[in-house]
Write an enzyme that holds these catalytic residues in place. Structure first.
Site, PDB file in Angstrom:
ATOM      1  N   CYS A   1       0.828  -1.203   0.000  1.00 57.83           N
ATOM      2  CA  CYS A   1       0.000   0.000   0.000  1.00 57.83           C
ATOM      3  C   CYS A   1       0.872   1.267   0.000  1.00 57.83           C
ATOM      4  CB  CYS A   1      -0.981  -0.047   1.167  1.00 57.83           C
ATOM      5  SG  CYS A   1      -2.396   1.022   0.887  1.00 57.83           S
TER       6      CYS A   1
ATOM      7  N   HIS B   1      -3.698  -5.404   1.273  1.00 64.24           N
ATOM      8  CA  HIS B   1      -2.932  -5.685   2.502  1.00 64.24           C
ATOM      9  C   HIS B   1      -2.941  -7.180   2.842  1.00 64.24           C
ATOM     10  CE1 HIS B   1      -2.329  -1.543   4.072  1.00 64.24           C
ATOM     11  NE2 HIS B   1      -3.381  -1.287   3.319  1.00 64.24           N
TER      12      HIS B   1
ATOM     13  N   GLU C   1      -0.975  -8.618   4.795  1.00 61.27           N
ATOM     14  CA  GLU C   1      -0.635  -8.752   6.227  1.00 61.27           C
ATOM     15  C   GLU C   1      -1.867  -8.563   7.107  1.00 61.27           C
ATOM     16  OE1 GLU C   1      -0.746  -6.051   4.670  1.00 61.27           O
ATOM     17  OE2 GLU C   1      -0.512  -4.268   5.916  1.00 61.27           O
TER      18      GLU C   1
HETATM   19  N1  GLN Z   1      -3.264   1.943   3.863  1.00 59.98           N
HETATM   20  C1  GLN Z   1      -2.382   2.671   3.224  1.00 59.98           C
HETATM   21  O1  GLN Z   1      -1.191   2.381   3.213  1.00 59.98           O
HETATM   22  C2  GLN Z   1      -2.883   3.915   2.571  1.00 59.98           C
HETATM   23  C3  GLN Z   1      -1.917   4.520   1.621  1.00 59.98           C
HETATM   24  C4  GLN Z   1      -2.173   5.984   1.319  1.00 59.98           C
HETATM   25  N2  GLN Z   1      -2.106   6.766   2.502  1.00 59.98           N
HETATM   26  C5  GLN Z   1      -3.498   6.139   0.609  1.00 59.98           C
HETATM   27  O2  GLN Z   1      -4.467   6.522   1.209  1.00 59.98           O
HETATM   28  O3  GLN Z   1      -3.576   5.856  -0.553  1.00 59.98           O
END
Ligand code: GLN
Length: 297
Positions: A112, A239, A241
């Site tokens: 992410c 994600h 994880e």
């Molecule tokens: N969960 C995250 O890593 C979000 C990544 C980034 N802040 C976004 O909103 O796109």
């Protein structure tokens, strides 16, 4: 830790997980590696930038999700610039070290916000080998932060050890800027030809789709993840994880009732097991310096 130590097959695989500056998924990331049998060390990025910790003492370098630098200037941009431009006492940037790390056959993963950093830095997809940005991740087509479960299909042609033997998985996304934009037909063609678009968002039937909300952000090629040409650098918007145990899934109770023999492991864990097992198998096949000298004498 020296090379001999890293080739010691009794030594656990070492995963370094960076944190700080608004990163917030480091604990789940570490849990994933620990469940997969590796040793996970969480370190503030400054520890690395100031030379207190060397990435070269580890097998896998990891950039977790979160909101580094508050997503100012675009998610991942400031952190990527810090890696590219901040020089240590020896005049080296962390990007210099990361390039060397990859050239030494080691692995880098970003989830992410971590994926956004690797893309903004140019480590993904890095078709040119010059580590300059070639694609981007920007605001979701919906114009909203998307927080939902998605289905992914692994590109069967991907050469990445992270994805070996995997076909589909369900994982959550939570992001505002996950839309992959690939401008230029050359770049798109090369990405597809080399199967660097390693993960696609799919519908319930497992077919890649641009239909919202199966595809949560409108990414080109319905792409949820990229690798570099070596397969050693890997990043994805969802994600893995966050799905380490069946009980992380919102539908676990019904699924378990319908299928009592269902594995209690979450889909995401398979990815971490893959890379940990790969590093272990590399160590087993690595020729020790003693063995090498026997061959040459
Ligand atoms: N969960 C995250 O890593 C979000 C990544 C980034 N802040 C976004 O909103 O796109």
């Amino acid at each position: 830790m020296n090379d001999q130590h890293m080739n010691d097959t009794s030594q656990k695989v070492q995963a370094l997980i960076l944190t700080g500056f608004g990163i917030n998924c480091e604990e789940e990331y570490a849990a994933a590696y620990r469940l997969a049998g590796a040793e996970a060390t969480i370190v503030h990025l400054n520890q690395v930038l100031h030379g207190h910790v060397s990435i070269h003492d580890y097998d896998i370098l990891n950039f977790p999700g979160g909101f580094s630098f508050g997503d100012d200037l675009g998610s991942g941009v400031v952190l990527a610039n810090k890696l590219r431009y901040r020089k240590n006492a020896e005049g080296r940037t962390l990007l210099d070290d990361i390039k060397e790390f990859v050239a030494n056959g080691k692995f880098v993963m970003g989830i992410c916000n971590g994926f956004q950093v690797l893309v903004k830095l140019g480590l993904l997809p890095n078709l040119s080998g010059n580590v300059t940005p070639e694609v981007t991740l920007t605001h979701n087509a919906s114009g909203r932060y998307e927080d939902r479960w998605v289905r992914l299909k692994v590109n069967p042609k991907s050469n990445s050890p992270f994805l070996r033997g995997l076909d589909t998985m369900e994982v959550p996304v939570r992001h505002g800027e996950g839309r992959l934009i690939i401008s230029g037909t050359d770049t798109l063609t090369h990405i597809e030809e080399q199967a660097l678009n390693c993960l696609s968002y799919t519908d319930f039937d497992g077919s890649p789709t641009d239909v919202y909300p199966h595809n949560p952000n409108g990414a080109d090629l319905n792409c949820a993840g990229l690798t570099d040409t070596t397969g050693q650098v890997f990043g994805l918007m969802p994600h893995p994880e966050a799905f380490l145990s069946l009980y992380n899934h919102p539908d676990w109770a019904r699924r378990k009732r319908l299928n009592p023999g269902l594995s209690e492991e979450g889909d995401g864990l398979r990815l971490f097991r893959n890379i940990v097992e790969h590093v272990q198998s590399q160590r087993q096949t690595a020729v020790s310096p003693q063995e090498a000298s026997q061959f040459s004498s």
